[in-house]
Design a protein around this motif. Sequence first.
Motif, PDB file in Angstrom:
ATOM      1  N   PHE A   1      35.017  32.793  30.753  1.00  0.00           N
ATOM      2  CA  PHE A   1      36.136  32.842  31.550  1.00  0.00           C
ATOM      3  C   PHE A   1      36.990  34.010  31.116  1.00  0.00           C
ATOM      4  O   PHE A   1      37.310  34.173  30.034  1.00  0.00           O
ATOM      5  CB  PHE A   1      37.103  31.422  31.619  1.00  0.00           C
ATOM      6  N   CYS A   2      37.493  34.901  32.185  1.00  0.00           N
ATOM      7  CA  CYS A   2      38.239  36.234  31.851  1.00  0.00           C
ATOM      8  C   CYS A   2      39.558  35.697  32.329  1.00  0.00           C
ATOM      9  O   CYS A   2      39.837  35.720  33.618  1.00  0.00           O
ATOM     10  CB  CYS A   2      37.604  37.259  32.389  1.00  0.00           C
ATOM     11  N   ALA A   3      40.625  35.495  31.318  1.00  0.00           N
ATOM     12  CA  ALA A   3      41.929  35.263  31.972  1.00  0.00           C
ATOM     13  C   ALA A   3      42.644  36.581  32.091  1.00  0.00           C
ATOM     14  O   ALA A   3      42.241  37.293  31.287  1.00  0.00           O
ATOM     15  CB  ALA A   3      42.651  34.374  31.025  1.00  0.00           C
ATOM     16  N   THR A   4      43.663  36.718  32.933  1.00  0.00           N
ATOM     17  CA  THR A   4      44.249  38.000  32.990  1.00  0.00           C
ATOM     18  C   THR A   4      45.681  37.643  32.929  1.00  0.00           C
ATOM     19  O   THR A   4      46.485  36.902  33.376  1.00  0.00           O
ATOM     20  CB  THR A   4      43.970  38.562  34.488  1.00  0.00           C
ATOM     21  N   LEU A   5      46.352  38.472  31.938  1.00  0.00           N
ATOM     22  CA  LEU A   5      47.567  38.634  31.700  1.00  0.00           C
ATOM     23  C   LEU A   5      48.328  40.016  32.259  1.00  0.00           C
ATOM     24  O   LEU A   5      48.312  40.604  31.320  1.00  0.00           O
ATOM     25  CB  LEU A   5      48.211  38.303  30.253  1.00  0.00           C
ATOM     26  N   GLY A   6      49.034  39.899  33.134  1.00  0.00           N
ATOM     27  CA  GLY A   6      49.485  40.941  34.078  1.00  0.00           C
ATOM     28  C   GLY A   6      48.395  41.391  34.944  1.00  0.00           C
ATOM     29  O   GLY A   6      47.790  42.613  34.794  1.00  0.00           O
ATOM     30  N   THR A   7      48.248  40.959  36.085  1.00  0.00           N
ATOM     31  CA  THR A   7      47.332  41.122  37.086  1.00  0.00           C
ATOM     32  C   THR A   7      47.488  42.656  37.876  1.00  0.00           C
ATOM     33  O   THR A   7      48.631  42.985  37.998  1.00  0.00           O
ATOM     34  CB  THR A   7      47.085  40.285  38.236  1.00  0.00           C
ATOM     35  N   THR A   8      46.405  43.399  38.096  1.00  0.00           N
ATOM     36  CA  THR A   8      46.746  44.620  38.677  1.00  0.00           C
ATOM     37  C   THR A   8      47.602  44.573  39.968  1.00  0.00           C
ATOM     38  O   THR A   8      48.446  45.374  40.179  1.00  0.00           O
ATOM     39  CB  THR A   8      45.561  45.518  39.142  1.00  0.00           C
ATOM     40  N   PRO A   9      47.361  43.728  41.039  1.00  0.00           N
ATOM     41  CA  PRO A   9      48.177  43.721  42.052  1.00  0.00           C
ATOM     42  C   PRO A   9      49.481  43.474  41.928  1.00  0.00           C
ATOM     43  O   PRO A   9      50.482  44.190  42.513  1.00  0.00           O
ATOM     44  CB  PRO A   9      47.630  42.759  42.992  1.00  0.00           C
ATOM     45  N   SER A  10      50.036  42.306  41.071  1.00  0.00           N
ATOM     46  CA  SER A  10      51.214  41.867  41.126  1.00  0.00           C
ATOM     47  C   SER A  10      51.736  41.446  39.538  1.00  0.00           C
ATOM     48  O   SER A  10      53.008  40.977  39.511  1.00  0.00           O
ATOM     49  CB  SER A  10      51.507  40.503  41.769  1.00  0.00           C
ATOM     50  N   CYS A  11      51.148  41.836  38.654  1.00  0.00           N
ATOM     51  CA  CYS A  11      51.359  41.712  37.356  1.00  0.00           C
ATOM     52  C   CYS A  11      51.758  39.927  36.853  1.00  0.00           C
ATOM     53  O   CYS A  11      52.858  39.669  36.414  1.00  0.00           O
ATOM     54  CB  CYS A  11      52.708  42.163  36.764  1.00  0.00           C
ATOM     55  N   ALA A  12      50.824  39.125  37.607  1.00  0.00           N
ATOM     56  CA  ALA A  12      50.857  37.710  37.231  1.00  0.00           C
ATOM     57  C   ALA A  12      50.096  37.389  36.075  1.00  0.00           C
ATOM     58  O   ALA A  12      49.316  38.066  35.456  1.00  0.00           O
ATOM     59  CB  ALA A  12      50.036  37.073  38.642  1.00  0.00           C
ATOM     60  N   PHE A  13      50.516  36.296  35.503  1.00  0.00           N
ATOM     61  CA  PHE A  13      50.114  35.692  34.152  1.00  0.00           C
ATOM     62  C   PHE A  13      49.280  34.344  34.362  1.00  0.00           C
ATOM     63  O   PHE A  13      50.111  33.492  34.881  1.00  0.00           O
ATOM     64  CB  PHE A  13      51.244  35.471  33.425  1.00  0.00           C
ATOM     65  N   ASP A  14      48.065  34.496  34.176  1.00  0.00           N
ATOM     66  CA  ASP A  14      47.427  33.169  34.148  1.00  0.00           C
ATOM     67  C   ASP A  14      47.531  32.040  33.201  1.00  0.00           C
ATOM     68  O   ASP A  14      48.275  32.595  32.227  1.00  0.00           O
ATOM     69  CB  ASP A  14      46.015  33.470  34.136  1.00  0.00           C
ATOM     70  N   HIS A  15      47.657  30.800  33.585  1.00  0.00           N
ATOM     71  CA  HIS A  15      47.916  29.895  32.330  1.00  0.00           C
ATOM     72  C   HIS A  15      47.135  29.728  31.031  1.00  0.00           C
ATOM     73  O   HIS A  15      46.512  28.655  31.393  1.00  0.00           O
ATOM     74  CB  HIS A  15      48.253  28.662  33.316  1.00  0.00           C
ATOM     75  N   THR A  16      47.418  30.357  30.313  1.00  0.00           N
ATOM     76  CA  THR A  16      46.349  30.419  29.293  1.00  0.00           C
ATOM     77  C   THR A  16      46.224  29.172  28.224  1.00  0.00           C
ATOM     78  O   THR A  16      45.653  28.736  27.678  1.00  0.00           O
ATOM     79  CB  THR A  16      46.426  31.651  28.204  1.00  0.00           C
ATOM     80  N   THR A  17      47.651  28.685  28.302  1.00  0.00           N
ATOM     81  CA  THR A  17      47.837  27.556  27.426  1.00  0.00           C
ATOM     82  C   THR A  17      47.352  26.312  27.862  1.00  0.00           C
ATOM     83  O   THR A  17      47.031  25.213  27.662  1.00  0.00           O
ATOM     84  CB  THR A  17      49.210  27.106  27.312  1.00  0.00           C
ATOM     85  N   GLU A  18      47.012  26.274  29.191  1.00  0.00           N
ATOM     86  CA  GLU A  18      46.181  25.201  30.138  1.00  0.00           C
ATOM     87  C   GLU A  18      44.683  25.568  30.164  1.00  0.00           C
ATOM     88  O   GLU A  18      43.828  24.707  29.814  1.00  0.00           O
ATOM     89  CB  GLU A  18      46.650  25.394  31.440  1.00  0.00           C
ATOM     90  N   LEU A  19      44.189  26.936  30.269  1.00  0.00           N
ATOM     91  CA  LEU A  19      43.095  27.605  30.308  1.00  0.00           C
ATOM     92  C   LEU A  19      42.162  27.438  29.177  1.00  0.00           C
ATOM     93  O   LEU A  19      40.963  27.094  29.225  1.00  0.00           O
ATOM     94  CB  LEU A  19      42.972  28.657  31.063  1.00  0.00           C
TER      95      LEU A  19
END
Length: 476
Positions: free
Chosen positions: A239-257
């Motif tokens: 699984f590749c999580a993203t912290l700061g997505t290119t479209p909107s700088c969103a942060f995946d919930h890595t503490t859950e993932l």
Amino acid sequence: MDAAEFRRRGKEMVDYVADYLENMEQRPVYPDVEPGYLRSLIPTEAPLEPEAYEGIMKDVESVIMPGVTHWHSPYFYAYFPAASSYPALLADMLCGAIGCIGFSWAASPACTELETVMLDWLGKMLQLPECFIAGTNGYGGGVIQGTASEATLMSLLAARCKAVRQVQAISPTRSEVEILSKLVAYTSEQAHSSVERAGMIGGVMMRKVPTDSTYAVTGDALMEIIEKDKAAGLIPFYFCATLGTTPSCAFDHTTELGPICNDENMWMHIDAAYAGSAFICPEFRHLLNGIEFADSFNFNPHKWLLINFDCSAMWVKKRADLIGAFKMEPLYLRHENQESGLVTDYRHWQIPLGRRFRSLKMWFVFRMYGLSGLQAHIRKQVGLAKEFESLVRADKRFDICAEVILGLVCFRLKGSNELNQNLLKKITKSRKIHLVPCQLSGRFVLRFAICSRITESRHIQQAWRHITQLTFELLH
């Protein structure tokens, strides 16, 4: 060119570069040329006889500069930043002069050892768990890749190799081809296209996980799709999580993932290409929470940490997982110290064999700015983004489309996608500022990223005046 002329021309070039960077805002940020413009301006073949240096520099202004998009202009707000600083430019000059091809420790010990130490320095700035730091009792360490795309691909290929070996250890009769056909990787539907591309190159299925209202992947969303795939006989492995997505700088919930990936024996890679630089600031470090669950982590100092391209920092929790997937030892690359346990041969950590002395740029920048100077740069640019956000919010014709967390503002005119497309066309055609769009929830959205090291409040104010003037022309 002999050494005497090199001294003279070198000083001239430093002056040219300094003048270019100092007077950047006087140039149109976006070029006014058509595709193929350059071919007619230069000969069809290389010259038979040597040409004068003066003629080459004249052509730089007449041939090259008209076709340059000036990424370091204070009016460049497209994509994400491309970092630049004077110390990094000087270090790059030294790198070119030394000219080593540092594929192994023996090929240039300083090239290898400085890189190891610089990745430790940077890892400590980020407060990474000790298992990622090479100079500890852990099994991890850092490496400079060319881009985040390379780091993602390396992590996926290492995870694929590890997964195949684990399955074969349990079921020795299963062939590698059969196992590969069952492997499935996951990433956010908002992830960078390079993640999907890594899946294509790696020959594995890549599932896109739906995001929530903040454009982030949650643990529940990932778990739901994993359960379906396991029921269908597939093998979730990455699984590749993203912290700061290119479209909107969103942060995946890595503490859950992260716990899900650990429980499912899946490799978790964290891609923080843009946002990672901000984690050196204590007030943004919480955005990296969950890193302790990751197998690998990557961000680009060449985006926001004042180090010129290319410099993409990658850490792994267990370096043996990376090295074990790619290690080859032809006789001509062997050296007497390679089995000592004291050296790193970075050729095993990357796709290319050769590598430049890129850690010099980190060493120069870290020493000449200090952690406090780097933090000040990040904080200033986040402040400029907040200033632009406040300008947008004060104009009732516009909407903010995603939470402004760092240096990116996503906004649009209230109305149709076509209206916003026409606004962007007018902005691009004017060539006074440069923006690119994204799509969020089916809406055409304009992205305004604070990019240049020299951007100030007056540039933000001027950009907004320009946007509102074009908006007025569009609506009337």
